[in-house]
Design an enzyme around this catalytic site. Structure first.
Site, PDB file in Angstrom:
ATOM      1  N   HIS A   1       0.931  -1.046   0.051  1.00  0.00           N
ATOM      2  CA  HIS A   1       0.051  -0.117  -0.064  1.00  0.00           C
ATOM      3  C   HIS A   1       0.875   1.076  -0.012  1.00  0.00           C
ATOM      4  O   HIS A   1       1.564   1.284   1.077  1.00  0.00           O
ATOM      5  CB  HIS A   1      -0.852  -0.184   1.219  1.00  0.00           C
ATOM      6  CG  HIS A   1      -2.167   0.723   1.431  1.00  0.00           C
ATOM      7  ND1 HIS A   1      -2.978   0.606   0.108  1.00  0.00           N
ATOM      8  CD2 HIS A   1      -2.481   1.543   1.919  1.00  0.00           C
ATOM      9  CE1 HIS A   1      -4.247   1.391   0.296  1.00  0.00           C
ATOM     10  NE2 HIS A   1      -3.874   2.145   1.427  1.00  0.00           N
TER      11      HIS A   1
ATOM     12  N   LYS B   1     -10.060   6.349  -3.698  1.00  0.00           N
ATOM     13  CA  LYS B   1      -9.195   7.153  -3.381  1.00  0.00           C
ATOM     14  C   LYS B   1      -7.793   6.821  -3.843  1.00  0.00           C
ATOM     15  O   LYS B   1      -7.614   5.527  -3.575  1.00  0.00           O
ATOM     16  CB  LYS B   1      -9.469   7.454  -1.796  1.00  0.00           C
ATOM     17  CG  LYS B   1      -8.051   7.926  -1.266  1.00  0.00           C
ATOM     18  CD  LYS B   1      -8.651   8.352   0.199  1.00  0.00           C
ATOM     19  CE  LYS B   1      -7.675   8.163   1.196  1.00  0.00           C
ATOM     20  NZ  LYS B   1      -8.131   8.591   2.519  1.00  0.00           N
TER      21      LYS B   1
ATOM     22  N   LYS C   1      -3.670   7.458  -3.779  1.00  0.00           N
ATOM     23  CA  LYS C   1      -2.753   7.805  -2.921  1.00  0.00           C
ATOM     24  C   LYS C   1      -1.598   8.254  -3.841  1.00  0.00           C
ATOM     25  O   LYS C   1      -1.206   7.615  -4.444  1.00  0.00           O
ATOM     26  CB  LYS C   1      -2.006   6.812  -1.882  1.00  0.00           C
ATOM     27  CG  LYS C   1      -3.138   6.126  -0.992  1.00  0.00           C
ATOM     28  CD  LYS C   1      -3.094   7.393   0.015  1.00  0.00           C
ATOM     29  CE  LYS C   1      -3.708   6.811   1.451  1.00  0.00           C
ATOM     30  NZ  LYS C   1      -3.964   7.894   2.540  1.00  0.00           N
TER      31      LYS C   1
ATOM     32  N   ASP D   1      -5.454  11.337  -1.932  1.00  0.00           N
ATOM     33  CA  ASP D   1      -4.927  11.768  -0.797  1.00  0.00           C
ATOM     34  C   ASP D   1      -3.464  12.086  -0.880  1.00  0.00           C
ATOM     35  O   ASP D   1      -2.756  11.226  -1.464  1.00  0.00           O
ATOM     36  CB  ASP D   1      -5.262  10.714   0.290  1.00  0.00           C
ATOM     37  CG  ASP D   1      -4.983  11.085   1.662  1.00  0.00           C
ATOM     38  OD1 ASP D   1      -4.364  12.101   1.873  1.00  0.00           O
ATOM     39  OD2 ASP D   1      -5.102  10.455   2.717  1.00  0.00           O
TER      40      ASP D   1
ATOM     41  N   GLU E   1      -7.263  15.479  -0.574  1.00  0.00           N
ATOM     42  CA  GLU E   1      -7.174  15.275   0.925  1.00  0.00           C
ATOM     43  C   GLU E   1      -5.928  15.658   1.276  1.00  0.00           C
ATOM     44  O   GLU E   1      -4.807  15.377   0.680  1.00  0.00           O
ATOM     45  CB  GLU E   1      -7.669  13.984   1.329  1.00  0.00           C
ATOM     46  CG  GLU E   1      -7.551  13.368   2.516  1.00  0.00           C
ATOM     47  CD  GLU E   1      -8.109  12.029   2.839  1.00  0.00           C
ATOM     48  OE1 GLU E   1      -8.570  11.358   1.992  1.00  0.00           O
ATOM     49  OE2 GLU E   1      -7.825  11.481   4.146  1.00  0.00           O
TER      50      GLU E   1
ATOM     51  N   ASP F   1      -7.312  16.131   6.754  1.00  0.00           N
ATOM     52  CA  ASP F   1      -7.346  14.951   7.492  1.00  0.00           C
ATOM     53  C   ASP F   1      -6.277  14.996   8.629  1.00  0.00           C
ATOM     54  O   ASP F   1      -6.700  15.265   9.789  1.00  0.00           O
ATOM     55  CB  ASP F   1      -6.914  13.838   6.641  1.00  0.00           C
ATOM     56  CG  ASP F   1      -6.988  12.320   7.000  1.00  0.00           C
ATOM     57  OD1 ASP F   1      -7.140  12.274   8.199  1.00  0.00           O
ATOM     58  OD2 ASP F   1      -6.223  11.634   6.354  1.00  0.00           O
TER      59      ASP F   1
ATOM     60  N   LYS G   1     -12.043  11.016  11.738  1.00  0.00           N
ATOM     61  CA  LYS G   1     -11.636   9.614  12.361  1.00  0.00           C
ATOM     62  C   LYS G   1     -11.676   9.351  13.643  1.00  0.00           C
ATOM     63  O   LYS G   1     -11.244  10.337  14.361  1.00  0.00           O
ATOM     64  CB  LYS G   1     -10.041   9.551  11.817  1.00  0.00           C
ATOM     65  CG  LYS G   1      -9.845   9.648  10.180  1.00  0.00           C
ATOM     66  CD  LYS G   1      -8.425   9.362  10.054  1.00  0.00           C
ATOM     67  CE  LYS G   1      -8.341   9.324   8.322  1.00  0.00           C
ATOM     68  NZ  LYS G   1      -6.844   9.213   8.016  1.00  0.00           N
TER      69      LYS G   1
ATOM     70  N   GLU H   1     -14.812   5.707   3.960  1.00  0.00           N
ATOM     71  CA  GLU H   1     -13.555   4.697   3.386  1.00  0.00           C
ATOM     72  C   GLU H   1     -13.266   3.597   4.317  1.00  0.00           C
ATOM     73  O   GLU H   1     -12.112   3.406   4.529  1.00  0.00           O
ATOM     74  CB  GLU H   1     -12.410   5.531   3.098  1.00  0.00           C
ATOM     75  CG  GLU H   1     -11.828   6.205   4.287  1.00  0.00           C
ATOM     76  CD  GLU H   1     -10.513   7.111   4.211  1.00  0.00           C
ATOM     77  OE1 GLU H   1     -10.162   7.332   2.956  1.00  0.00           O
ATOM     78  OE2 GLU H   1     -10.044   7.462   5.267  1.00  0.00           O
TER      79      GLU H   1
HETATM   80  C1  MUC Z   1      -5.332   8.594   5.227  1.00  0.00           C
HETATM   81  O1  MUC Z   1      -4.436   9.166   5.228  1.00  0.00           O
HETATM   82  O2  MUC Z   1      -6.305   8.976   4.983  1.00  0.00           O
HETATM   83  C2  MUC Z   1      -6.886   5.950   4.717  1.00  0.00           C
HETATM   84  C3  MUC Z   1      -7.007   5.260   3.512  1.00  0.00           C
HETATM   85  C4  MUC Z   1      -5.864   4.856   3.246  1.00  0.00           C
HETATM   86  O3  MUC Z   1      -5.783   4.010   2.156  1.00  0.00           O
HETATM   87  O4  MUC Z   1      -4.922   5.390   3.877  1.00  0.00           O
HETATM   88  C5  MUC Z   1      -5.566   5.834   5.070  1.00  0.00           C
HETATM   89  C6  MUC Z   1      -5.093   7.056   5.409  1.00  0.00           C
HETATM   90 MG    MG Z   2      -5.758  11.021   4.396  1.00  0.00          MG
END
Ligand code: MUC
Ligand code: MG
Length: 382
Positions: free
Chosen positions: A20, A165, A167, A196, A222, A247, A271, A325
């Site tokens: 990941h 989402k 990254k 994000d 994000e 976040d 969160k 999520e």
């Molecule tokens: C985050 O920063 O939001 C949430 C989903 C994901 O893949 O990582 C987290 C962390």
């Molecule tokens: Mg995040």
């Protein structure tokens, strides 16, 4: 009276189904911290306080969470009435500064114990659920555009997720924008795409990034810049149509108020762990609602336990305009629940049993338990 007799902590190291890739770390294992509170009447409560990517995401690590609970929180709780949850939480707050994820793990276990003793779901103690299921996004973060596209198509066809989402933030901005544009083009109208950045961009990067992402059909970004750049987040939120979500900057209601006052975001990622527990997360929700911001049910990639706890709270929120999520258990090679959470029709269902509504599969807890941590009560860690 249900006196708190014992607080136990276990760290689990559970491999993820694939790497990941985040801007600050690549996760191949998730280290989840589980808590078990034992009460004098024989009842129990379970909770989770988990972070992401070791200590690269925030100042708390799996090891610090476990140690703060054992060394500083447990002694404050032993002997107190488990039914006096507010009093217990206030005592913890007086003795322990910060460390919101550690506090959240224990608070969840206290809610679970209380709701189980009352024979109701935790959602009932927050006024009652208004949803029986919630939409659940999936994160595409394999580090490779082709793999992400194949994964997105599989998820859509299986009816599992149609919100993705991505990254980003590790590559150059223009490469990230091209990556997002490719994925959005590949999924078309069948799915929505968000990103994000996990604080990786400078303001200059973010200006180019937001413009490019917006043109590519991405609907939300994000935490594009570091948490200290509140004014810069406000500038970005005001300059583009694409939604800006807060976040990492949000560690509870105090920060939610700062974000609202500074107009630093259009959307709050709520969160539970980062907020410091279910009560404080509900206060973040209230502030977001009062300010007219969009709300999103965020995750720290918890196991089914932490995920179910979040579902209990989010099921009571009238509108989560950006969904959730809450896919954490699906990223793990195996989850640790006796009954897994149900994901179908692009939603996750809210567990309906008493407390958080889930129980451990003790064999799985034993299988992934880190050496040196153990639930000690007889029969528990079979
Ligand atoms: C985050 O920063 O939001 C949430 C989903 C994901 O893949 O990582 C987290 C962390
Ligand atoms: Mg995040």
């Amino acid at each position: 009276m249900s006196k708190i007799e014992k607080v136990e902590v276990v760290i689990l190291d559970i491999p993820t189904i694939r790497g990941h890739v985040l801007s600050m770390a690549t996760m191949r294992t998730q280290s989840a911290v589980l808590v078990r509170v034992l009460f004098s009447d024989g009842s129990e409560g379970i909770g989770e306080g988990t972070t992401i990517g070791g200590i690269s995401y925030c100042p708390e690590s799996p090891e610090s969470i476990a140690s703060v609970i054992q060394t500083y929180i447990a002694p404050v709780l032993i002997g107190r009435d488990g039914n006096g949850l507010n009093e217990a939480v206030q005592h913890i707050a007086k003795s322990v500064k910060g460390n919101f994820i550690a506090k959240s793990a224990v608070e969840i276990a206290l809610w679970d114990g209380l709701a189980k003793r009352l024979g109701v779901p935790v959602s009932q103690l927050f006024g009652g659920a208004v949803h029986s299921r919630l939409p659940a996004a999936w994160t595409l973060a394999s580090g490779n555009s082709d793999t992400d596209i194949a994964e997105a198509h599989e998820m859509i066809e299986a009816g599992r997720h149609n919100t993705f989402k991505l990254k980003i933030g590790k590559r150059a901005v223009r490469d990230d924008v091209a990556h997002v544009a490719r994925i959005k083009e590949a999924v078309g109208d069948a799915a929505s795409v968000r990103v994000d950045v996990n604080q990786a961009w400078s303001l200059q990067d973010a200006r180019w990034g937001l413009k490019g992402l917006q043109d590519a059909g991405c609907e939300l970004v994000e935490q594009p810049v570091e948490t200290r750049f509140m004014a810069e987040m406000a500038e970005l939120a005001a300059s583009y149509e694409i939604a800006v979500m807060a976040d990492e900057v949000l560690n509870g209601p105090e920060d939610a108020l700062r974000v609202v006052t500074a107009r630093s975001a259009d959307v709050l990622a709520v969160k539970v762990a980062q907020s410091g527990g279910l009560s404080r997360a509900s206060e973040v929700v209230a502030i977001g609602q009062a300010a007219g911001l969009g709300l999103y049910g965020g995750t720290m990639l918890e196991t089914g336990l932490g995920t179910a706890a979040a579902l209990q709270l989010f099921s009571t929120v009238e509108t989560l305009a950006w969904g959730t999520e809450l896919f954490g258990p699906l990223l793990l090679v195996e989850d640790i629940l006796a009954e897994p959470l149900t994901y179908k029709d692009f939603h996750v269902e809210i567990p309906s049993g008493a407390g958080i509504g889930v129980e451990f599969d003790w064999e799985k807890v034993e299988k992934f338990r880190r050496d040196g941590s153990k639930f000690t009560r007889a029969g528990a860690a079979r």
